[in-house]
Scaffold this active site. Structure first.
Site, PDB file in Angstrom:
ATOM      1  N   GLU A 176      -5.488  -4.590  10.581  1.00 59.72           N
ATOM      2  CA  GLU A 176      -4.485  -3.543  10.762  1.00 59.72           C
ATOM      3  C   GLU A 176      -4.794  -2.777  12.042  1.00 59.72           C
ATOM      4  O   GLU A 176      -5.600  -1.831  12.024  1.00 59.72           O
ATOM      5  CB  GLU A 176      -4.506  -2.572   9.577  1.00 59.72           C
ATOM      6  CG  GLU A 176      -4.137  -3.194   8.250  1.00 59.72           C
ATOM      7  CD  GLU A 176      -3.469  -2.191   7.307  1.00 59.72           C
ATOM      8  OE1 GLU A 176      -2.449  -2.544   6.743  1.00 59.72           O
ATOM      9  OE2 GLU A 176      -3.958  -1.064   7.174  1.00 59.72           O
ATOM     10  N   GLY A 187       2.413   2.637  10.830  1.00 58.57           N
ATOM     11  CA  GLY A 187       3.371   3.733  10.685  1.00 58.57           C
ATOM     12  C   GLY A 187       4.054   4.135  11.981  1.00 58.57           C
ATOM     13  O   GLY A 187       4.690   5.190  12.055  1.00 58.57           O
ATOM     14  N   SER A 206       3.353  -1.805  10.464  1.00 56.86           N
ATOM     15  CA  SER A 206       4.794  -1.875  10.727  1.00 56.86           C
ATOM     16  C   SER A 206       5.398  -3.245  10.435  1.00 56.86           C
ATOM     17  O   SER A 206       6.256  -3.721  11.172  1.00 56.86           O
ATOM     18  CB  SER A 206       5.100  -1.423  12.163  1.00 56.86           C
ATOM     19  OG  SER A 206       4.714  -0.075  12.364  1.00 56.86           O
ATOM     20  N   GLU A 265      -6.825   4.874   7.626  1.00 59.26           N
ATOM     21  CA  GLU A 265      -6.673   6.308   7.303  1.00 59.26           C
ATOM     22  C   GLU A 265      -7.940   6.848   6.642  1.00 59.26           C
ATOM     23  O   GLU A 265      -8.280   8.013   6.806  1.00 59.26           O
ATOM     24  CB  GLU A 265      -5.426   6.495   6.419  1.00 59.26           C
ATOM     25  CG  GLU A 265      -4.158   6.357   7.255  1.00 59.26           C
ATOM     26  CD  GLU A 265      -2.997   5.656   6.562  1.00 59.26           C
ATOM     27  OE1 GLU A 265      -2.933   5.652   5.325  1.00 59.26           O
ATOM     28  OE2 GLU A 265      -2.142   5.098   7.294  1.00 59.26           O
ATOM     29  N   HIS A 306      -9.525   1.301   4.807  1.00 64.16           N
ATOM     30  CA  HIS A 306      -8.230   1.475   5.477  1.00 64.16           C
ATOM     31  C   HIS A 306      -8.417   2.436   6.657  1.00 64.16           C
ATOM     32  O   HIS A 306      -9.236   3.356   6.590  1.00 64.16           O
ATOM     33  CB  HIS A 306      -7.194   2.028   4.487  1.00 64.16           C
ATOM     34  CG  HIS A 306      -5.815   2.021   5.069  1.00 64.16           C
ATOM     35  ND1 HIS A 306      -5.367   3.005   5.912  1.00 64.16           N
ATOM     36  CD2 HIS A 306      -4.820   1.110   4.984  1.00 64.16           C
ATOM     37  CE1 HIS A 306      -4.127   2.703   6.311  1.00 64.16           C
ATOM     38  NE2 HIS A 306      -3.781   1.555   5.751  1.00 64.16           N
ATOM     39  N   GLY A 360       2.940  -0.948   4.305  1.00 66.50           N
ATOM     40  CA  GLY A 360       3.003   0.487   4.020  1.00 66.50           C
ATOM     41  C   GLY A 360       4.443   0.910   3.750  1.00 66.50           C
ATOM     42  O   GLY A 360       5.001   0.649   2.683  1.00 66.50           O
ATOM     43  N   GLY A 361       5.053   1.541   4.732  1.00 58.95           N
ATOM     44  CA  GLY A 361       6.392   2.130   4.579  1.00 58.95           C
ATOM     45  C   GLY A 361       7.417   1.218   3.917  1.00 58.95           C
ATOM     46  O   GLY A 361       8.139   1.648   3.000  1.00 58.95           O
ATOM     47  N   ASN A 370       0.872  -1.167   0.000  1.00 59.80           N
ATOM     48  CA  ASN A 370       0.000   0.000   0.000  1.00 59.80           C
ATOM     49  C   ASN A 370       0.910   1.218   0.000  1.00 59.80           C
ATOM     50  O   ASN A 370       1.454   1.581   1.034  1.00 59.80           O
ATOM     51  CB  ASN A 370      -0.912  -0.017   1.243  1.00 59.80           C
ATOM     52  CG  ASN A 370      -1.772   1.234   1.323  1.00 59.80           C
ATOM     53  OD1 ASN A 370      -1.796   2.040   0.398  1.00 59.80           O
ATOM     54  ND2 ASN A 370      -2.469   1.417   2.442  1.00 59.80           N
ATOM     55  N   TRP A 371       1.078   1.799  -1.173  1.00 55.18           N
ATOM     56  CA  TRP A 371       2.012   2.932  -1.287  1.00 55.18           C
ATOM     57  C   TRP A 371       1.460   4.204  -0.663  1.00 55.18           C
ATOM     58  O   TRP A 371       2.164   5.186  -0.528  1.00 55.18           O
ATOM     59  CB  TRP A 371       2.337   3.172  -2.763  1.00 55.18           C
ATOM     60  CG  TRP A 371       3.329   2.189  -3.322  1.00 55.18           C
ATOM     61  CD1 TRP A 371       4.080   1.283  -2.618  1.00 55.18           C
ATOM     62  CD2 TRP A 371       3.709   2.034  -4.698  1.00 55.18           C
ATOM     63  NE1 TRP A 371       4.894   0.582  -3.473  1.00 55.18           N
ATOM     64  CE2 TRP A 371       4.682   1.016  -4.758  1.00 55.18           C
ATOM     65  CE3 TRP A 371       3.320   2.652  -5.878  1.00 55.18           C
ATOM     66  CZ2 TRP A 371       5.272   0.612  -5.954  1.00 55.18           C
ATOM     67  CZ3 TRP A 371       3.898   2.244  -7.076  1.00 55.18           C
ATOM     68  CH2 TRP A 371       4.872   1.239  -7.102  1.00 55.18           C
ATOM     69  N   LYS A 372       0.173   4.232  -0.358  1.00 62.94           N
ATOM     70  CA  LYS A 372      -0.480   5.435   0.192  1.00 62.94           C
ATOM     71  C   LYS A 372      -0.210   6.619  -0.750  1.00 62.94           C
ATOM     72  O   LYS A 372      -0.106   6.409  -1.956  1.00 62.94           O
ATOM     73  CB  LYS A 372      -0.018   5.673   1.623  1.00 62.94           C
ATOM     74  CG  LYS A 372      -0.175   4.397   2.481  1.00 62.94           C
ATOM     75  CD  LYS A 372      -0.036   4.621   3.940  1.00 62.94           C
ATOM     76  CE  LYS A 372      -0.222   3.294   4.677  1.00 62.94           C
ATOM     77  NZ  LYS A 372      -0.180   3.408   6.125  1.00 62.94           N
TER      78      LYS A 372
HETATM   79  P1  13P Z   1       3.027   0.656   7.724  1.00 63.43           P
HETATM   80  O1  13P Z   1       3.555  -0.646   7.176  1.00 63.43           O
HETATM   81  O2  13P Z   1       3.772   1.859   7.226  1.00 63.43           O
HETATM   82  O3  13P Z   1       2.875   0.604   9.210  1.00 63.43           O
HETATM   83  O4  13P Z   1       1.542   0.823   7.118  1.00 63.43           O
HETATM   84  C1  13P Z   1       0.652  -0.229   7.235  1.00 63.43           C
HETATM   85  C2  13P Z   1      -0.543   0.080   6.431  1.00 63.43           C
HETATM   86  O5  13P Z   1      -1.305   0.964   6.756  1.00 63.43           O
HETATM   87  C3  13P Z   1      -0.772  -0.704   5.209  1.00 63.43           C
HETATM   88  O6  13P Z   1      -2.032  -0.488   4.698  1.00 63.43           O
END
Ligand code: 13P
Length: 251
Positions: free
Chosen positions: A168, A174, A213, A98, A96, A234-235, A10-12
């Site tokens: 999640e 994050g 994470s 967010e 998600h 994510g990251g 998930n590149w956001k």
């Molecule tokens: P991180 O891996 O950066 O914690 O993000 C997780 C995420 O929200 C994937 O959708």
């Protein structure tokens, strides 16, 4: 039959055209085709045509991070599921944290999005997860049930035949505070149990990903648990070598 794993990036809201071309190049060169693990990248909307161009002849799938719950019409700034189909998306993340917590999407709205994606023949990745205060207050299972039941009531158990769930925990996203494999497994098993109340077969077959994470050095331990079928990353998905290590950690 063992469930196939899925590792999804998930590149956001990260990257630019040049950076995305470079990252996709590195990931697609490094991914080893493997029937036991599916690899997916969920890119920002505007890069989806480019993802299609770059990935069409690779084993890597691409998808979106969100979608409108409406089919078409006067919804300025929204993207419909048929638009995503035009660019070869097979997966769409819905709900998600967010979207829920920064943009105020309700359980009902997320369920409507889940339904729309499912009906269009794409695979929704339904995200569920509790806030830190909910975990500390002992209401994790209540929150997960509420989020899951909304989708079940709206779309029915049959719709989970072609769906993925991502657990999640919001406090792990994050933050670098990954859930322990025990904490994650406990909730994954709980989710599977909730689905088994409606259909044993679907509960047994559905992929439940962990997100929050996940890094190159903790993925293998998380993925080794019985009910953890891969990750939503994510990251670490923005660094090709880390993402590739995570993809290989399913074995
Ligand atoms: P991180 O891996 O950066 O914690 O993000 C997780 C995420 O929200 C994937 O959708």
């Amino acid at each position: 039959m063992p469930r196939q794993s899925l590792v999804a990036a998930n590149w956001k809201m990260n990257g630019d055209l040049a950076g995305i071309r470079e990252l996709v190049g590195e990931i697609s060169t490094g991914v080893e085709p493997d029937a036991s693990t599916e690899v997916l990248i969920c890119a920002p909307y505007v890069y989806l045509p480019e993802m299609q161009r770059l990935l069409v002849d690779t084993p890597i799938k691409w998808g979106a991070q969100n979608v409108s719950e409406f089919e078409k019409g006067a919804y300025t700034g929204e993207i419909s599921v048929s638009m995503l189909k035009d660019f070869g998306c097979e997966f769409v993340i819905v709900g998600h944290s967010e979207r829920r917590h920064v943009f105020g999407e309700s359980d009902q709205q997320v369920a409507a999005k889940f339904n729309v994606v499912n009906k269009a023949g794409l695979t929704p990745i339904l995200c569920l997860g509790e806030l830190l205060e909910e975990r500390q207050g002992g209401t994790t299972e209540e929150v997960i049930s509420r989020q899951l039941n909304e989708a079940l009531n709206c779309a029915g158990i049959e719709s989970f035949e072609n769906a993925v769930i991502a657990y999640e925990p919001v406090w792990a996203i994050g933050t670098g505070h990954t859930a322990t494999p025990e904490q994650a497994e406990e909730v994954h098993a709980f989710i599977r149990l909730q689905l088994a109340r409606h259909s044993d077969e679907i509960a047994d077959r559905i992929k439940i990903l962990y997100g929050g994470s996940v890094k190159a050095d903790n993925a293998a331990e998380l993925f080794s648990r019985a009910d953890i079928d891969g990750g939503l990353i994510g990251g670490a998905s923005l660094v090709a070598s880390d993402f590739l290590t995570i993809c290989q950690s399913t074995r």
